[in-house]
Design a protein around this motif. Structure first.
Motif, PDB file in Angstrom:
ATOM      1  N   ARG A  50       0.844  -1.198   0.000  1.00  0.00           N
ATOM      2  CA  ARG A  50       0.000   0.000   0.000  1.00  0.00           C
ATOM      3  C   ARG A  50       0.874   1.241   0.000  1.00  0.00           C
ATOM      4  NH1 ARG A  50      -3.785   0.658   4.452  1.00  0.00           N
ATOM      5  NH2 ARG A  50      -4.925   1.856   2.932  1.00  0.00           N
ATOM      6  N   ARG A  51       0.261   2.365  -0.320  1.00  0.00           N
ATOM      7  CA  ARG A  51       0.956   3.648  -0.197  1.00  0.00           C
ATOM      8  C   ARG A  51       0.950   4.055   1.265  1.00  0.00           C
ATOM      9  NH1 ARG A  51      -0.086   8.555  -3.290  1.00  0.00           N
ATOM     10  NH2 ARG A  51       2.136   8.848  -3.044  1.00  0.00           N
ATOM     11  N   VAL A  52       2.050   4.594   1.725  1.00  0.00           N
ATOM     12  CA  VAL A  52       2.183   5.017   3.109  1.00  0.00           C
ATOM     13  C   VAL A  52       1.247   6.184   3.413  1.00  0.00           C
ATOM     14  CG1 VAL A  52       4.129   6.588   2.747  1.00  0.00           C
ATOM     15  CG2 VAL A  52       3.861   5.421   4.950  1.00  0.00           C
ATOM     16  N   TYR A  53       0.828   6.913   2.397  1.00  0.00           N
ATOM     17  CA  TYR A  53      -0.066   8.052   2.581  1.00  0.00           C
ATOM     18  C   TYR A  53      -1.520   7.632   2.800  1.00  0.00           C
ATOM     19  CZ  TYR A  53       3.904  10.722   0.828  1.00  0.00           C
ATOM     20  OH  TYR A  53       5.147  11.268   0.662  1.00  0.00           O
ATOM     21  N   ASP A  54      -1.849   6.392   2.451  1.00  0.00           N
ATOM     22  CA  ASP A  54      -3.214   5.903   2.658  1.00  0.00           C
ATOM     23  C   ASP A  54      -3.465   5.664   4.141  1.00  0.00           C
ATOM     24  OD1 ASP A  54      -3.540   5.916  -0.095  1.00  0.00           O
ATOM     25  OD2 ASP A  54      -3.066   3.781  -0.307  1.00  0.00           O
ATOM     26  N   PRO A  55      -4.689   5.915   4.615  1.00  0.00           N
ATOM     27  CA  PRO A  55      -4.974   5.676   6.035  1.00  0.00           C
ATOM     28  C   PRO A  55      -4.816   4.193   6.388  1.00  0.00           C
ATOM     29  CG  PRO A  55      -6.865   6.713   4.918  1.00  0.00           C
ATOM     30  CD  PRO A  55      -5.828   6.426   3.875  1.00  0.00           C
ATOM     31  N   LEU A  76       7.368   0.403   6.515  1.00  0.00           N
ATOM     32  CA  LEU A  76       7.844   1.273   5.438  1.00  0.00           C
ATOM     33  C   LEU A  76       9.124   0.668   4.881  1.00  0.00           C
ATOM     34  CD1 LEU A  76       7.651   3.951   3.838  1.00  0.00           C
ATOM     35  CD2 LEU A  76       8.993   5.002   5.684  1.00  0.00           C
ATOM     36  N   VAL A  77       9.169   0.476   3.555  1.00  0.00           N
ATOM     37  CA  VAL A  77      10.322  -0.173   2.930  1.00  0.00           C
ATOM     38  C   VAL A  77      11.082   0.770   1.993  1.00  0.00           C
ATOM     39  CG1 VAL A  77       9.451  -2.526   3.198  1.00  0.00           C
ATOM     40  CG2 VAL A  77       8.844  -1.220   1.144  1.00  0.00           C
ATOM     41  N   ASP A  78      10.885   2.068   2.142  1.00  0.00           N
ATOM     42  CA  ASP A  78      11.630   3.076   1.384  1.00  0.00           C
ATOM     43  C   ASP A  78      12.840   3.523   2.193  1.00  0.00           C
ATOM     44  OD1 ASP A  78       9.638   2.967  -0.533  1.00  0.00           O
ATOM     45  OD2 ASP A  78       8.696   4.857   0.060  1.00  0.00           O
ATOM     46  N   ARG A  79      13.896   3.911   1.509  1.00  0.00           N
ATOM     47  CA  ARG A  79      15.103   4.393   2.190  1.00  0.00           C
ATOM     48  C   ARG A  79      14.925   5.822   2.687  1.00  0.00           C
ATOM     49  NH1 ARG A  79      19.827   2.209   2.579  1.00  0.00           N
ATOM     50  NH2 ARG A  79      19.374   0.711   0.942  1.00  0.00           N
ATOM     51  N   ILE A  80      14.104   6.601   2.000  1.00  0.00           N
ATOM     52  CA  ILE A  80      13.904   8.013   2.328  1.00  0.00           C
ATOM     53  C   ILE A  80      12.520   8.188   2.945  1.00  0.00           C
ATOM     54  CG2 ILE A  80      13.737  10.331   1.343  1.00  0.00           C
ATOM     55  CD1 ILE A  80      15.602   9.306  -0.905  1.00  0.00           C
ATOM     56  N   TRP A  81      12.448   9.000   4.012  1.00  0.00           N
ATOM     57  CA  TRP A  81      11.163   9.250   4.660  1.00  0.00           C
ATOM     58  C   TRP A  81      10.239  10.001   3.697  1.00  0.00           C
ATOM     59  CZ3 TRP A  81       8.905   7.230   8.676  1.00  0.00           C
ATOM     60  CH2 TRP A  81       7.691   7.783   9.096  1.00  0.00           C
ATOM     61  N   PRO A  82       8.961   9.608   3.617  1.00  0.00           N
ATOM     62  CA  PRO A  82       8.006  10.253   2.703  1.00  0.00           C
ATOM     63  C   PRO A  82       7.770  11.734   3.036  1.00  0.00           C
ATOM     64  CG  PRO A  82       7.127   8.209   3.610  1.00  0.00           C
ATOM     65  CD  PRO A  82       8.381   8.506   4.355  1.00  0.00           C
ATOM     66  N   ARG A  83       7.749  12.542   2.029  1.00  0.00           N
ATOM     67  CA  ARG A  83       7.545  13.986   2.202  1.00  0.00           C
ATOM     68  C   ARG A  83       6.187  14.302   2.801  1.00  0.00           C
ATOM     69  NH1 ARG A  83      10.277  17.191  -2.787  1.00  0.00           N
ATOM     70  NH2 ARG A  83      12.117  15.906  -2.664  1.00  0.00           N
ATOM     71  N   GLY A  84       6.213  15.254   3.723  1.00  0.00           N
ATOM     72  CA  GLY A  84       4.976  15.789   4.266  1.00  0.00           C
ATOM     73  C   GLY A  84       4.186  14.850   5.148  1.00  0.00           C
ATOM     74  N   LEU A  85       4.787  13.768   5.579  1.00  0.00           N
ATOM     75  CA  LEU A  85       4.070  12.778   6.385  1.00  0.00           C
ATOM     76  C   LEU A  85       4.689  12.712   7.778  1.00  0.00           C
ATOM     77  CD1 LEU A  85       1.842  10.551   6.166  1.00  0.00           C
ATOM     78  CD2 LEU A  85       3.703   8.948   5.762  1.00  0.00           C
ATOM     79  N   LYS A 110       5.263  10.995  11.510  1.00  0.00           N
ATOM     80  CA  LYS A 110       5.384   9.615  11.981  1.00  0.00           C
ATOM     81  C   LYS A 110       4.064   9.117  12.551  1.00  0.00           C
ATOM     82  CE  LYS A 110      10.290   9.627  12.441  1.00  0.00           C
ATOM     83  NZ  LYS A 110      11.466   9.207  13.126  1.00  0.00           N
ATOM     84  N   GLU A 111       3.315   9.992  13.179  1.00  0.00           N
ATOM     85  CA  GLU A 111       2.021   9.600  13.740  1.00  0.00           C
ATOM     86  C   GLU A 111       1.036   9.221  12.631  1.00  0.00           C
ATOM     87  OE1 GLU A 111       3.541  12.633  14.568  1.00  0.00           O
ATOM     88  OE2 GLU A 111       4.459  11.716  16.334  1.00  0.00           O
ATOM     89  N   ALA A 112       0.989  10.030  11.577  1.00  0.00           N
ATOM     90  CA  ALA A 112       0.068   9.760  10.467  1.00  0.00           C
ATOM     91  C   ALA A 112       0.454   8.479   9.722  1.00  0.00           C
ATOM     92  CB  ALA A 112       0.046  10.938   9.496  1.00  0.00           C
ATOM     93  N   ALA A 113       1.733   8.182   9.672  1.00  0.00           N
ATOM     94  CA  ALA A 113       2.181   6.967   8.974  1.00  0.00           C
ATOM     95  C   ALA A 113       1.729   5.703   9.698  1.00  0.00           C
ATOM     96  CB  ALA A 113       3.700   6.974   8.837  1.00  0.00           C
ATOM     97  N   ALA A 114       1.603   5.782  11.009  1.00  0.00           N
ATOM     98  CA  ALA A 114       1.150   4.641  11.821  1.00  0.00           C
ATOM     99  C   ALA A 114       1.940   3.374  11.492  1.00  0.00           C
ATOM    100  CB  ALA A 114      -0.355   4.419  11.642  1.00  0.00           C
ATOM    101  N   LEU A 115       3.264   3.496  11.522  1.00  0.00           N
ATOM    102  CA  LEU A 115       4.143   2.370  11.192  1.00  0.00           C
ATOM    103  C   LEU A 115       4.386   1.482  12.398  1.00  0.00           C
ATOM    104  CD1 LEU A 115       7.068   4.163   9.346  1.00  0.00           C
ATOM    105  CD2 LEU A 115       5.053   3.119   8.343  1.00  0.00           C
ATOM    106  N   ASP A 116       4.635   0.225  12.114  1.00  0.00           N
ATOM    107  CA  ASP A 116       5.190  -0.664  13.125  1.00  0.00           C
ATOM    108  C   ASP A 116       6.716  -0.616  13.043  1.00  0.00           C
ATOM    109  OD1 ASP A 116       2.814  -1.858  14.385  1.00  0.00           O
ATOM    110  OD2 ASP A 116       2.432  -2.568  12.349  1.00  0.00           O
ATOM    111  N   GLU A 117       7.223  -0.442  11.814  1.00  0.00           N
ATOM    112  CA  GLU A 117       8.673  -0.393  11.603  1.00  0.00           C
ATOM    113  C   GLU A 117       8.986   0.406  10.348  1.00  0.00           C
ATOM    114  OE1 GLU A 117      10.925  -4.035  11.575  1.00  0.00           O
ATOM    115  OE2 GLU A 117       9.407  -5.025  12.793  1.00  0.00           O
ATOM    116  N   TRP A 118      10.227   0.883  10.305  1.00  0.00           N
ATOM    117  CA  TRP A 118      10.790   1.464   9.091  1.00  0.00           C
ATOM    118  C   TRP A 118      12.022   0.634   8.785  1.00  0.00           C
ATOM    119  CZ3 TRP A 118      13.309   6.983   8.741  1.00  0.00           C
ATOM    120  CH2 TRP A 118      13.648   7.250   7.420  1.00  0.00           C
ATOM    121  N   CYS A 119      11.960  -0.140   7.718  1.00  0.00           N
ATOM    122  CA  CYS A 119      13.019  -1.084   7.371  1.00  0.00           C
ATOM    123  C   CYS A 119      13.825  -0.526   6.188  1.00  0.00           C
ATOM    124  CB  CYS A 119      12.388  -2.439   7.046  1.00  0.00           C
ATOM    125  SG  CYS A 119      13.549  -3.783   6.937  1.00  0.00           S
ATOM    126  N   LYS A 120      14.669   0.463   6.467  1.00  0.00           N
ATOM    127  CA  LYS A 120      15.472   1.121   5.431  1.00  0.00           C
ATOM    128  C   LYS A 120      16.451   0.166   4.762  1.00  0.00           C
ATOM    129  CE  LYS A 120      16.417   4.727   8.368  1.00  0.00           C
ATOM    130  NZ  LYS A 120      17.200   5.879   8.817  1.00  0.00           N
TER     131      LYS A 120
END
Length: 121
Positions: free
Chosen positions: A10-15, A25-34, A36-46
């Protein structure tokens, strides 16, 4: 008995949705304008993301996707990619795993390649 792995993309921007399970999150770069709370991630696996050089070479050019996927699969065999991929595989064995990416074109993304690798393995 072989268990079917549920790996979503899914897109990280989707609820977030209840069906997401572990949101990574499986991107190396943090998504613009998002936030951490809105992303509601369990992990960021850069560490599972494509190298900067490969990502820049690819540039989400659909004509380069096949070669990008081949090169990315090769990268996934090397550290630290391999350990990160194994970690995602472990998460997928314990429930639904949702791979999150910022890209609009999910079908030609690194997340699409990861999903294929995880569900074939």
């Amino acid at each position: 008995m072989v268990l079917s792995r549920q790996v979503r993309m899914r897109r990280v921007y989707d609820p977030p949705e209840e069906a997401d399970g572990s949101r990574v999150l499986v991107d190396r770069i943090w998504p613009r304008g998002l936030s951490k709370e809105a992303a509601a991630l369990d992990e960021w696996c850069k560490d599972v993301a494509p190298s900067t050089g490969l990502r820049k070479w690819y540039g989400h050019d659909p004509a380069r996707f096949e070669e990008f996927a081949r090169r990315y699969r090769t990268e996934l065999r090397d550290e630290p990619h391999e350990a990160a991929l194994q970690h995602l595989g472990e998460l997928s064995r314990h429930g639904t795993l949702t791979l999150l990416t910022a890209t609009r074109e999910r079908d030609i993304s690194a997340a699409a390649v990861l999903r294929e690798v995880l569900t074939q393995g």
